[in-house]
Write a protein that holds these residues in place. Sequence first.
Motif: not given
Length: 278
Positions: A32-33, A118-122, A161-162
């Motif tokens: 992450k970052g 994190d762009k995709a669905d949870i 993002e999530k």
Amino acid sequence: MEFSGTGSYIADKDLMVAVNAAIKLERPLLVKGEPGTGKTELARQVAEGLGLDIIEWNVKSTTKAQQGLYEYDAVSRLRDSQLGDPRVSDVANYIRKGKLWQAFAAGRKVVLLIDEIDKADIEFPNDLLQELDRMEFHVYETGEVVRAQVRPIVIITSNNEKELPDAFLRRCFFHFIRFPEAETLARIVEVHYPGIRHDLLRNALTLFYEIRAVPGLKKKPSTSEALDWIRLLVADEVSPDDLKVDPKTILPKLHGALLKNEQDLHLFERLAFMARRN
């Protein structure tokens, strides 16, 4: 097999430790970052540094986990059956291999990049738990089991993002790429632009970090934007003295490479207005 960086990628000690720990543990490395800190490039440089091929899976908001395994093209099979195509007798002709299948079936160690998960669905990370843990999956249409003979090096990036599920995080080795300090960023710039004038680099980085420190900035400029900006400064032969900020104008030269939304632009304009009033 140990990653020690490459000539074109400046990796700090903690990052190299994280990469090598993930390789030894045979667990996915979750990186992450801030956007633009080199998360995606890390996977490419790991592949280059270790002499391995890389398979990239770029995740989008519409991406489903199943697409990484395989897709069954039932529509094409129905159409071919209506046309009398003999291929319809073998369902394997209508199975499209996904990126995980390609990595599992490579027959040698490769780097598998799952970019911006994190762009995709949870539910996306949860749907890959077993496949990434066991390094195998079942193809229901053909009845076969696809199993990795050689476990790939899996690098997963996230822009935070999530939140990702705890069960997924438990299976990963985690590393957060902190924004580089001025000394490290100077080394990164010199790798990309060897021979750059030291006074220009010093003044540019001083101004760059001053911009990042402005309170209320919606999007702080990233490493990649710093490189783009300095590239423009070099191309336009900007003098180091021209980078000294005038409080009455405040906006840096070629600021469009650094400020990427109107809110931040208006923030600097307000600061300039307040400076003129004072």
